[in-house]
Design an enzyme around this catalytic site. Structure first.
Site, PDB file in Angstrom:
ATOM      1  N   LYS A  37      65.714  92.810  79.475  1.00 37.02           N
ATOM      2  CA  LYS A  37      66.190  92.141  79.813  1.00 37.02           C
ATOM      3  C   LYS A  37      67.398  91.337  78.851  1.00 37.02           C
ATOM      4  O   LYS A  37      66.669  91.368  77.407  1.00 37.02           O
ATOM      5  CB  LYS A  37      65.541  90.900  79.395  1.00 37.02           C
ATOM      6  CG  LYS A  37      64.946  89.783  79.590  1.00 37.02           C
ATOM      7  CD  LYS A  37      65.940  88.828  81.161  1.00 37.02           C
ATOM      8  CE  LYS A  37      65.091  87.523  81.301  1.00 37.02           C
ATOM      9  NZ  LYS A  37      65.654  86.897  82.469  1.00 37.02           N
ATOM     10  N   GLY A 112      69.594  83.750  85.153  1.00 41.48           N
ATOM     11  CA  GLY A 112      70.120  82.865  85.732  1.00 41.48           C
ATOM     12  C   GLY A 112      71.317  83.368  87.244  1.00 41.48           C
ATOM     13  O   GLY A 112      71.199  84.748  87.487  1.00 41.48           O
TER      14      GLY A 112
END
Length: 238
Positions: A37, A112
């Protein structure tokens, strides 16, 4: 494909659950998997982030997180508000390379959409993908409006010379409306890349064992699954 970058056409399109599905399918195919991540926003230090959610659903995977910021904002903005260092594209690429040395597959999940800014210089996930020369999987929504955002994302990837592996619908509704059904045929056309899966809405709420069993059936063989693209298209399109 030692590294796969997973981006979305926006927020809340099912990117994390799709990442978990790919991880579960790859594990089921005997691959060792790491999940990176790049920047986690909107989560407290004591809360599980997206990488931990992938591990919960997919099973034993290596997880890594480069930075965590409390505000649910774009990483560059969240870092500035928190007074912390931003994550830069070269740091994402370097972390992915280290993980790739010890794993068959590294999934790099963005924040996003493709061009969300990670640092004050405007560095993006697309810049990191360029540094890694990694293919990109785009997670898109099912319904009205998805064609525009998917085509814009695909155009930017092509402009940069990046490999768009395909598109996955991140949350396929149980009762699909007309737009969603038509988009099954239209998404690969506007993306210029194949539709590689459709993850049922609510899949993240499944028990982990059930999730791992079902995940390969949501994804095409290129993503270690058994999903029949043409069969699905024939059932739902009008």
């Amino acid at each position: 494909m030692p590294v796969l970058v997973i981006t979305g056409t926006g927020t809340e399109v099912g990117k994390t659950v799709t990442t978990a599905a790919v991880a579960a399918a790859a594990r089921g195919a005997g691959r060792s998997v790491a999940v990176l991540k790049a920047a986690q926003t909107g989560v407290r230090p004591d809360e599980d982030g997206d990488a931990q959610e992938v591990a919960r659903l997919a099973g034993p995977v290596t997880t890594a997180e480069l930075a965590r910021y409390p505000d649910p904002l774009a990483p560059a903005t969240a870092a500035r508000r928190a007074g912390r260092e931003a994550v830069r594209p070269h740091e994402i690429a370097e972390a992915a390379a280290k993980l790739a040395a010890g794993h068959d597959l590294v999934l790099v999940e963005g924040a996003g959409g493709l061009l969300v800014r990670f640092d004050e210089s405007g560095g993006t996930l697309a810049d990191a993908a360029e540094l890694m020369a990694a293919p990109v999987l785009v997670v898109a929504s099912a319904g009205l409006g998805t064609l525009n955002t998917t085509e814009l994302t695909a155009r930017e990837l092509r402009r940069r010379g990046l490999d768009l592996l395909g598109v996955v619908i991140g949350s396929w509704p149980e009762e699909a409306d007309l737009a969603s059904r038509c988009n099954v045929a239209d998404l690969p056309e506007v993306a210029g890349a194949p539709l590689l899966g459709a993850v049922p809405a609510g899949s993240g709420a499944l028990a982990p064992a059930d999730f791992r069993t079902a995940a390969p059936g949501w994804l095409a063989p290129r993503l270690f699954g058994t999903w029949d693209t043409e069969g699905f298209r024939g059932r739902v399109t009008v």
